[in-house]
Design a protein around this motif. Sequence first.
Motif, PDB file in Angstrom:
ATOM      1  N   THR A 196     -39.641  61.197-124.365  1.00  0.00           N
ATOM      2  CA  THR A 196     -40.218  62.184-125.263  1.00  0.00           C
ATOM      3  C   THR A 196     -40.253  63.550-124.592  1.00  0.00           C
ATOM      4  O   THR A 196     -40.279  63.663-123.364  1.00  0.00           O
ATOM      5  N   ASN A 197     -40.268  64.577-125.419  1.00  0.00           N
ATOM      6  CA  ASN A 197     -40.429  65.930-124.901  1.00  0.00           C
ATOM      7  C   ASN A 197     -41.652  65.983-124.001  1.00  0.00           C
ATOM      8  O   ASN A 197     -42.706  65.435-124.309  1.00  0.00           O
ATOM      9  N   LEU A 198     -41.500  66.647-122.862  1.00  0.00           N
ATOM     10  CA  LEU A 198     -42.555  66.646-121.850  1.00  0.00           C
ATOM     11  C   LEU A 198     -43.873  67.184-122.401  1.00  0.00           C
ATOM     12  O   LEU A 198     -44.948  66.645-122.107  1.00  0.00           O
ATOM     13  N   PHE A 199     -43.806  68.218-123.228  1.00  0.00           N
ATOM     14  CA  PHE A 199     -45.036  68.788-123.787  1.00  0.00           C
ATOM     15  C   PHE A 199     -45.750  67.783-124.680  1.00  0.00           C
ATOM     16  O   PHE A 199     -46.964  67.587-124.579  1.00  0.00           O
ATOM     17  N   LEU A 200     -44.999  67.115-125.564  1.00  0.00           N
ATOM     18  CA  LEU A 200     -45.604  66.121-126.455  1.00  0.00           C
ATOM     19  C   LEU A 200     -46.118  64.921-125.668  1.00  0.00           C
ATOM     20  O   LEU A 200     -47.176  64.363-125.992  1.00  0.00           O
ATOM     21  N   ALA A 201     -45.367  64.516-124.641  1.00  0.00           N
ATOM     22  CA  ALA A 201     -45.797  63.365-123.844  1.00  0.00           C
ATOM     23  C   ALA A 201     -47.096  63.649-123.109  1.00  0.00           C
ATOM     24  O   ALA A 201     -47.942  62.759-122.950  1.00  0.00           O
ATOM     25  N   LEU A 202     -47.279  64.881-122.660  1.00  0.00           N
ATOM     26  CA  LEU A 202     -48.512  65.240-121.955  1.00  0.00           C
ATOM     27  C   LEU A 202     -49.671  65.487-122.913  1.00  0.00           C
ATOM     28  O   LEU A 202     -50.834  65.334-122.537  1.00  0.00           O
ATOM     29  N   CYS A 203     -49.362  65.860-124.150  1.00  0.00           N
ATOM     30  CA  CYS A 203     -50.431  66.063-125.137  1.00  0.00           C
ATOM     31  C   CYS A 203     -51.150  64.749-125.451  1.00  0.00           C
ATOM     32  O   CYS A 203     -52.352  64.754-125.736  1.00  0.00           O
ATOM     33  N   PHE A 204     -50.413  63.649-125.417  1.00  0.00           N
ATOM     34  CA  PHE A 204     -51.026  62.346-125.736  1.00  0.00           C
ATOM     35  C   PHE A 204     -52.174  62.022-124.780  1.00  0.00           C
ATOM     36  O   PHE A 204     -53.304  61.757-125.222  1.00  0.00           O
TER      37      PHE A 204
END
Length: 812
Positions: free
Chosen positions: A515-523
Amino acid sequence: MEGDRIEESSVRLLSRPSSGGGVGESRWVDGSEVDSESPPWSLLDENDSREGYGSIKRRLVKKPKRADSFDVEAMEISGAQGHHSKDLSTWTTIALAFQTLGVVYGDMGTSPLYVFADVFSKVTIESEVDILGALSLVMYTIALIPLAKYVFVVLKANDNGEGGTFALYSLISRYAKVSMLPNRQPADEHISSFRLKLPTPELERALSIKDALEKKSFLKTILLLLVLMGTSMVIGDGILTPAISVMSAMSGLQGEIPGFGTTALVVVSIIVLVALFSIQQFGTGKVSFLFAPVLALWFFSLASIGLYNMVTHDISVLRAFNPAYIYLFFKKNSLDAWSALGGCVLCITGAEAMFADLGHFSVKAIQIAFSCVVFPCLLLAYMGQASYLMKHPKSSDRIFYDSVPESLFWPVFVIATLAAMIASQAMISATFSCVKQSMALGCFPRLKIVHTSRRLMGQIYIPVINYFLMIMCIVVVSIFRSTTDIANAYGIAEVGVMIVSTTLVTLVMLLIWQTNLFLALCFPLVFGSVELIYMSAVLSKIKEGGWLPLVFASCFLSVMYIWNYGSVLKYQSEVREKISMDFMLELGSTLGTVRVPGIGLLYNELVYGIPSILGQYLLSLPAIHSTIVFVCIKYVPVPVVPQEERFLFRRVCPKDYHMFRCVARYGYKDVRKEDHHAFEQLLVESLEKFLRREAQDLALESNLNELDMDSVSVTSKDSGAPAGDGTEDLRIPLMHDQRSGEPGTSASEEASSALPSSVMSSEEDPSLEYELAALKEAKDSGFTYLLAHGDVRAKKNSFFSRNWLLTTSIHS
């Protein structure tokens, strides 16, 4: 510790005397230590062999190791079967969604019995801000964790339709070699359910994470401990869920029956718990069809009573949809509001069941049931209780039953009791499943498992665990004597499991989904932050009962980690002590004793090599069976292994030894309940297929080797180019990776189309017919199971901690 690890994939060259010309012959040996047959050098003409020997030797040294015969067979087996999942029809999905009410949502559905009672035991109701703030907290907690996190994200991180902590771990284990037990084979990757479907091409970030997990042993240990911790918390829930659910349901009698005090409540709760655990041995199959209708009636009752209270008392509680009331709640109550979070988190107890029980249903069924039934019914229930509290703020201790209309008390009490028992039943069954999966992955001592249903093999009963849970539930109810104190302990176990799932799903996002790094870290930032806030609140209740789940989790974590640690050491010890092939060749085909008709199944844990226990049998027994099969029961990180892909065979020693290796592969959801006769029949049938495939492949290979040697001779004489440049290896793989071509088609089938049909006729091979006849004679003589008992002992100069770990572990 790194020095103690033994890898079975070492590659080396062994030299042994040649029978022709006195020229030393090098043999290409993989990690099996010459388990498979030698290259068919005898198929070559003697002069050609001498002339091309130097170039062949150089090519053997420079080329990578040949395809393992296990891999070849695995590709053939997996290619012979097609496994395609079919989409469920709309009506089937709706029917499954209805069934999920009785299995998945029982725990969450009974939470209105005790949530507000616990919240307002920490915060005194002084104004409508207290009620509306608490209601807003509950509403947005349910919307954020179960709905947003589990329904829309976590359910997608399933392992071929299976969910839970071990499913996430197996998913990660298939993509990166993080298992502590070094018995993974490339052949495992050809199981039809093993292959990963990546949505995007591999990224450098995913590869770097994969390399870090595989190369750093401490990361493997941390990941294993995290999984074991989550599993330990689930087992702790199996103790606390029956205690709090049953006691909360029985608490309705306190205000209805005069003189029904705390002691009577404890006694009645214990009686119900004993009855609940006593019926576990009969299984839930006979009464499970009642679960969904009862829970459906329960959710209907919650919604109806909630609507009635809102219309009758105060419909203005709809203002709680405004999250500003959460801010006002904390501003007014400060530390008391933070302490009340420990009670608020109880509204999402059982949310993990949506993911853990995924294997029994489907993603759409669980999503539909929660979105269309569970979520709206729970919101109405909590809003109805808040409406009642707006007019009767002193009823917070017994809010659920006080808000029920007087004429409906006894019907609702009966339904609540049944719902509490169903919720407890689901958690007990989940505990049995977790223990079984732990045993399958070598993380729990071997216990007796009873299968309570012939049709549904997933319904199991573990007597030792059942009695342990019953005793612990009785102890918890007897000591705490109130649902408020039990709730303090309940929250820690629930939030702990959620934090573990958040961590593992984040790793799946980065490693597998890419997943896109930003979306993966948002989780983890969004959901992990909320869960950590709740964890900080429930940890403040350690002295008030929160220590209990921590003690349970620590005990189970220690047992599972010690058992896994001992299993790894035992496996490494067996690898070190396995018998060399030179010794077997010196014994000859008689193995230095008498061979009598029959099949001997020698069980061991090695996937390569000859176990040392065979030497003990040769010294102790006056005779040995004519056919020996080394059987390795191996669990692979997939939920289920199809039966046609269960066995892998390879030959050990030359043909006249009649010795074979069999790897019987099982998934962590598979049930080993085959009848002995059925197991023997399947094993022999698979062995016969292996012998026929072997004869066919050797016929193919001899023809290809002759063609290859002619090409080598022409290239060497005519062009003067090095023999190893632009030519195929003499021991070319008979199979290529199926994933690069059409499924179900192997390279041997493609090559066989170019050869005469006489080459492919296995019936013309007299050695095959002789071997099949010998196998049939051995089968008619019967099977003998050869089992061994092994111990793991620490060295005298080992550290105290290592001695203690091995002493406390149970020897397998």
